[in-house]
Design a protein around this motif. Sequence first.
Motif, PDB file in Angstrom:
ATOM      1  N   GLU A  77       0.829  -1.201   0.000  1.00 31.81           N
ATOM      2  CA  GLU A  77       0.000   0.000   0.000  1.00 31.81           C
ATOM      3  C   GLU A  77       0.870   1.261   0.000  1.00 31.81           C
ATOM      4  OE1 GLU A  77      -0.464  -2.535   2.230  1.00 31.81           O
ATOM      5  OE2 GLU A  77      -2.254  -3.404   1.287  1.00 31.81           O
ATOM      6  N   THR A  78       1.923   1.246   0.798  1.00 28.16           N
ATOM      7  CA  THR A  78       2.833   2.401   0.851  1.00 28.16           C
ATOM      8  C   THR A  78       3.527   2.575  -0.488  1.00 28.16           C
ATOM      9  OG1 THR A  78       3.174   2.074   3.223  1.00 28.16           O
ATOM     10  CG2 THR A  78       4.777   3.444   2.087  1.00 28.16           C
ATOM     11  N   LEU A  79       3.987   1.479  -1.069  1.00 30.87           N
ATOM     12  CA  LEU A  79       4.633   1.546  -2.380  1.00 30.87           C
ATOM     13  C   LEU A  79       3.676   2.076  -3.441  1.00 30.87           C
ATOM     14  CD1 LEU A  79       6.641  -1.769  -2.209  1.00 30.87           C
ATOM     15  CD2 LEU A  79       7.637   0.480  -2.682  1.00 30.87           C
ATOM     16  N   LYS A  80       2.456   1.560  -3.437  1.00 28.43           N
ATOM     17  CA  LYS A  80       1.465   1.964  -4.440  1.00 28.43           C
ATOM     18  C   LYS A  80       1.090   3.436  -4.276  1.00 28.43           C
ATOM     19  CE  LYS A  80      -1.435  -1.115  -5.512  1.00 28.43           C
ATOM     20  NZ  LYS A  80      -2.499  -2.123  -5.416  1.00 28.43           N
ATOM     21  N   ALA A  81       0.913   3.877  -3.052  1.00 26.71           N
ATOM     22  CA  ALA A  81       0.469   5.248  -2.794  1.00 26.71           C
ATOM     23  C   ALA A  81       1.562   6.287  -3.005  1.00 26.71           C
ATOM     24  CB  ALA A  81      -0.074   5.363  -1.367  1.00 26.71           C
ATOM     25  N   ASN A  82       2.821   5.914  -2.753  1.00 28.87           N
ATOM     26  CA  ASN A  82       3.903   6.894  -2.736  1.00 28.87           C
ATOM     27  C   ASN A  82       5.009   6.663  -3.752  1.00 28.87           C
ATOM     28  OD1 ASN A  82       3.201   8.429  -0.095  1.00 28.87           O
ATOM     29  ND2 ASN A  82       3.069   6.267   0.443  1.00 28.87           N
ATOM     30  N   GLY A  83       5.117   5.443  -4.256  1.00 30.22           N
ATOM     31  CA  GLY A  83       6.235   5.085  -5.117  1.00 30.22           C
ATOM     32  C   GLY A  83       7.441   4.689  -4.285  1.00 30.22           C
ATOM     33  N   ALA A  84       8.335   3.934  -4.892  1.00 30.31           N
ATOM     34  CA  ALA A  84       9.506   3.435  -4.171  1.00 30.31           C
ATOM     35  C   ALA A  84      10.421   4.558  -3.706  1.00 30.31           C
ATOM     36  CB  ALA A  84      10.285   2.453  -5.042  1.00 30.31           C
ATOM     37  N   VAL A  85      10.468   5.639  -4.470  1.00 24.56           N
ATOM     38  CA  VAL A  85      11.304   6.773  -4.094  1.00 24.56           C
ATOM     39  C   VAL A  85      10.426   7.776  -3.367  1.00 24.56           C
ATOM     40  CG1 VAL A  85      12.848   8.586  -4.918  1.00 24.56           C
ATOM     41  CG2 VAL A  85      12.827   6.357  -6.043  1.00 24.56           C
ATOM     42  N   SER A  86      10.323   7.572  -2.056  1.00 27.46           N
ATOM     43  CA  SER A  86       9.490   8.435  -1.223  1.00 27.46           C
ATOM     44  C   SER A  86       9.964   8.336   0.220  1.00 27.46           C
ATOM     45  CB  SER A  86       8.016   8.008  -1.300  1.00 27.46           C
ATOM     46  OG  SER A  86       7.844   6.709  -0.761  1.00 27.46           O
ATOM     47  N   GLU A  87       9.673   9.379   0.959  1.00 22.16           N
ATOM     48  CA  GLU A  87      10.037   9.374   2.379  1.00 22.16           C
ATOM     49  C   GLU A  87       9.258   8.298   3.134  1.00 22.16           C
ATOM     50  OE1 GLU A  87      10.871  13.370   4.182  1.00 22.16           O
ATOM     51  OE2 GLU A  87      10.231  14.031   2.184  1.00 22.16           O
ATOM     52  N   ALA A  88       8.018   8.044   2.723  1.00 19.39           N
ATOM     53  CA  ALA A  88       7.220   7.005   3.389  1.00 19.39           C
ATOM     54  C   ALA A  88       7.862   5.634   3.225  1.00 19.39           C
ATOM     55  CB  ALA A  88       5.798   7.006   2.832  1.00 19.39           C
ATOM     56  N   VAL A  89       8.347   5.330   2.018  1.00 17.74           N
ATOM     57  CA  VAL A  89       8.959   4.024   1.779  1.00 17.74           C
ATOM     58  C   VAL A  89      10.281   3.899   2.523  1.00 17.74           C
ATOM     59  CG1 VAL A  89      10.047   2.567   0.013  1.00 17.74           C
ATOM     60  CG2 VAL A  89       7.746   3.468  -0.337  1.00 17.74           C
ATOM     61  N   VAL A  90      11.139   4.916   2.480  1.00 21.22           N
ATOM     62  CA  VAL A  90      12.421   4.775   3.188  1.00 21.22           C
ATOM     63  C   VAL A  90      12.216   4.699   4.698  1.00 21.22           C
ATOM     64  CG1 VAL A  90      13.924   5.666   1.364  1.00 21.22           C
ATOM     65  CG2 VAL A  90      12.986   7.258   3.066  1.00 21.22           C
ATOM     66  N   ALA A  91      11.177   5.353   5.210  1.00 17.66           N
ATOM     67  CA  ALA A  91      10.876   5.223   6.641  1.00 17.66           C
ATOM     68  C   ALA A  91      10.537   3.774   6.976  1.00 17.66           C
ATOM     69  CB  ALA A  91       9.733   6.159   7.033  1.00 17.66           C
ATOM     70  N   GLU A  92       9.725   3.131   6.126  1.00 16.91           N
ATOM     71  CA  GLU A  92       9.396   1.718   6.352  1.00 16.91           C
ATOM     72  C   GLU A  92      10.614   0.822   6.142  1.00 16.91           C
ATOM     73  OE1 GLU A  92       5.839   0.184   4.500  1.00 16.91           O
ATOM     74  OE2 GLU A  92       4.634   1.860   5.250  1.00 16.91           O
ATOM     75  N   MET A  93      11.478   1.179   5.188  1.00 17.20           N
ATOM     76  CA  MET A  93      12.707   0.406   4.984  1.00 17.20           C
ATOM     77  C   MET A  93      13.583   0.460   6.232  1.00 17.20           C
ATOM     78  SD  MET A  93      13.704   1.528   1.047  1.00 17.20           S
ATOM     79  CE  MET A  93      15.355   0.803   1.083  1.00 17.20           C
ATOM     80  N   ALA A  94      13.757   1.643   6.801  1.00 19.78           N
ATOM     81  CA  ALA A  94      14.599   1.797   7.992  1.00 19.78           C
ATOM     82  C   ALA A  94      14.003   1.049   9.181  1.00 19.78           C
ATOM     83  CB  ALA A  94      14.782   3.272   8.321  1.00 19.78           C
ATOM     84  N   ALA A  95      12.703   1.188   9.370  1.00 16.87           N
ATOM     85  CA  ALA A  95      12.040   0.477  10.472  1.00 16.87           C
ATOM     86  C   ALA A  95      12.159  -1.031  10.277  1.00 16.87           C
ATOM     87  CB  ALA A  95      10.573   0.895  10.569  1.00 16.87           C
ATOM     88  N   GLY A  96      11.985  -1.492   9.044  1.00 16.67           N
ATOM     89  CA  GLY A  96      12.106  -2.916   8.749  1.00 16.67           C
ATOM     90  C   GLY A  96      13.519  -3.435   8.946  1.00 16.67           C
TER      91      GLY A  96
END
Length: 169
Positions: A77-96
């Motif tokens: 959902e985050t990828l679809k809504a924001n794209g891979a290059v987004s602050e939302a995705v990198v935040a989830e990457m760091a948390a993961g």
Amino acid sequence: MDNALMTDFDVKCTQLAEQLAEVLKAQKRMLVAAESCTGGWIAKSCTDIAGSSEWLERGFVTYSNNAKQQMLGVSSETLKANGAVSEAVVAEMAAGALMHSPADLAVAISGIAGPGGGSKEKPVGTVCFAWASGKKIFTAREQFDGDRDAIRKAAVLHALEGLIRHALD
């Protein structure tokens, strides 16, 4: 690397990695990196320092969206809504990355290094970063100029500088 062959980038990268090593060793902390557009360059910069296993726990190269989801738990959902290059995705990457390792400090990077792949909203040179420690996550979106190599090098330096800054927070 032979000092005569070192570029300005190599020197700066080594200096930052050594500074990061001193900070993390003093704090008895471990780092995890989750990298997309830099393809493991942060981890490589860290492992160029002898004894880095004392403060570098691991690195994830998650170039594809599938890898981001499988290895780091980034939501579709985050990828679809924001794209891979987004602050939302990198935040989830760091948390993961923190969730999937015993490290207590993370950096995550995703960007468009080019030469293709950019858009009006996210032109070539757009790179998103996240630095995470505990429940705190800091994100940034930067725009770098140059060719693919220059963009990736700028992203590596920015990520290392951010790690030092956020390790001291």
